[in-house]
Design an enzyme around this catalytic site. Structure first.
Site, PDB file in Angstrom:
ATOM      1  CE  LYS A  53      33.548 -31.748  -7.850  1.00  0.00           C
ATOM      2  NZ  LYS A  53      32.439 -30.881  -7.483  1.00  0.00           N
ATOM      3  CD  GLN A  97      30.406 -30.802  -4.488  1.00  0.00           C
ATOM      4  OE1 GLN A  97      31.471 -30.527  -5.044  1.00  0.00           O
ATOM      5  NE2 GLN A  97      29.456 -31.470  -5.108  1.00  0.00           N
ATOM      6  CG  ASP A 120      31.733 -25.152  -9.694  1.00  0.00           C
ATOM      7  OD1 ASP A 120      31.816 -26.152 -10.425  1.00  0.00           O
ATOM      8  OD2 ASP A 120      31.602 -25.202  -8.465  1.00  0.00           O
TER       9      ASP A 120
HETATM   10  N1  GUN Z   1      27.204 -30.415  -7.129  1.00  0.00           N
HETATM   11  C1  GUN Z   1      26.928 -31.247  -8.151  1.00  0.00           C
HETATM   12  N2  GUN Z   1      27.647 -30.909  -9.232  1.00  0.00           N
HETATM   13  C2  GUN Z   1      28.390 -29.840  -8.887  1.00  0.00           C
HETATM   14  C3  GUN Z   1      29.337 -29.034  -9.590  1.00  0.00           C
HETATM   15  O1  GUN Z   1      29.647 -29.232 -10.764  1.00  0.00           O
HETATM   16  N3  GUN Z   1      29.889 -28.020  -8.863  1.00  0.00           N
HETATM   17  C4  GUN Z   1      29.556 -27.770  -7.568  1.00  0.00           C
HETATM   18  N4  GUN Z   1      30.146 -26.738  -6.968  1.00  0.00           N
HETATM   19  N5  GUN Z   1      28.694 -28.492  -6.904  1.00  0.00           N
HETATM   20  C5  GUN Z   1      28.107 -29.524  -7.560  1.00  0.00           C
END
Ligand code: GUN
Length: 288
Positions: A53, A97, A120
């Site tokens: 990311k 995350q 998100d």
């Molecule tokens: N863990 C796995 N996929 C995601 C996501 O799209 N966002 C977040 N915050 N954590 C994740």
């Protein structure tokens, strides 16, 4: 039969468009969007995702700030970091995350991220808006899947869509997006009685379980569209999906590979949401 949905190619195309948007924001308004990413603990997969990311941010010229809390961090540490980032005017988007260590309440943490910075789409207000059909920030993986349908002219209206996996991050928001587009949606999960029967009735299968090769060729009908969101890391470091790709691909009309399918789309959709958050925030401040 067996058209591959190339997530990497769509992703590159959208990243190119997003780069132009970021460049324009810089040129015209002297603004660089910014994302704060919080990682709690030592989950090895999460570390890779967070790094990816941050790299995508760098590619586009988005400012990425990474915050690492230890495995034994207390709830107050996490919530006070979120509060600090909510109040920080240089931060457009906040991402916590998932997963986080089990002694911490992730639902509570997501609910504390300001809805306007919740790139998100996991704050209950944004989940509610999505379920009412007025989405603000759409969770990145389901949004990426909808973009794939759009790019490959796959119409979901009236289709039998079977989602395997009922997570808050993928399965549930995916169902909402499909319902909003007039699909008929079935959600299957670990307690579903006859998965094969449900899958054989599907025009579109979206699987997000993390169980390698759960879906085999005898479980799908000819011409099904298959979206594989599952990721299993093997001992040799390679990854595989929920679908027995090699055997299923010729029976499917469209299928996503793992890797190179949905994965790159998730990161790209996050970039999309960060830029949106940046623009929304500036528009709000110009109004006031
Ligand atoms: N863990 C796995 N996929 C995601 C996501 O799209 N966002 C977040 N915050 N954590 C994740």
């Amino acid at each position: 039969m067996g058209n591959i949905i190339d997530g990497l190619a769509i992703s590159k195309k959208i990243m190119h468009e997003l780069k132009e948007e970021v460049d324009l924001l810089k040129e015209e308004k002297n603004i660089a969007p910014s994302l704060a990413v919080i990682l709690v603990g030592n989950d090895p997969s999460s570390k890779i995702y967070v790094r990816n990311k941050a790299k995508a941010c760098e590619t586009l010229g988005i400012i990425a700030q990474e915050y690492y809390l230890p495995e034994d961090a207390c709830e107050c540490e996490l919530l006070s970091l979120i509060k600090q980032l909510n109040e920080d005017d240089t931060v457009d988007g906040i991402l916590l995350q998932s997963p986080i260590p089990s002694h911490l309440n992730i639902a509570k943490a997501f609910s504390k991220i300001k809805p306007e910075k919740d790139v998100d789409g996991f704050n209950p207000i944004n989940i509610g808006m999505l379920s009412m059909g007025y989405p603000v920030y759409i969770p990145c993986t389901p949004l990426g899947v909808m973009k794939m349908f759009y790019e490959y002219n796959i119409d979901v209206e009236g289709k039998n869509c079977v989602i395997v996996g009922r997570s808050n991050i993928v399965g549930k928001p995916m169902a909402q997006l499909l319902i909003n587009k007039s699909a008929t949606v079935t959600i299957c999960h670990t307690k579903t009685k006859d998965l094969k029967e449900k899958l054989l009735n599907a025009d579109i299968i979206i699987s997000a379980t993390g169980k390698s090769k759960l879906i085999t060729v005898d479980m799908i009908k000819e011409g099904t569209v298959i979206i594989d969101i599952g990721i299993t890391r093997k001992e040799d470091g390679t990854i595989s999906g929920d679908v027995d790709f090699e055997n299923v691909r010729d029976k499917a009309s469209y299928i996503t590979p793992v890797p190179g399918g949905v994965g790159p789309m998730t990161v790209t959709m996050l970039m999309n949401n960060v830029i949106l958050a940046c623009k929304n925030r500036r528009n709000e401040s110009e109004k006031n």
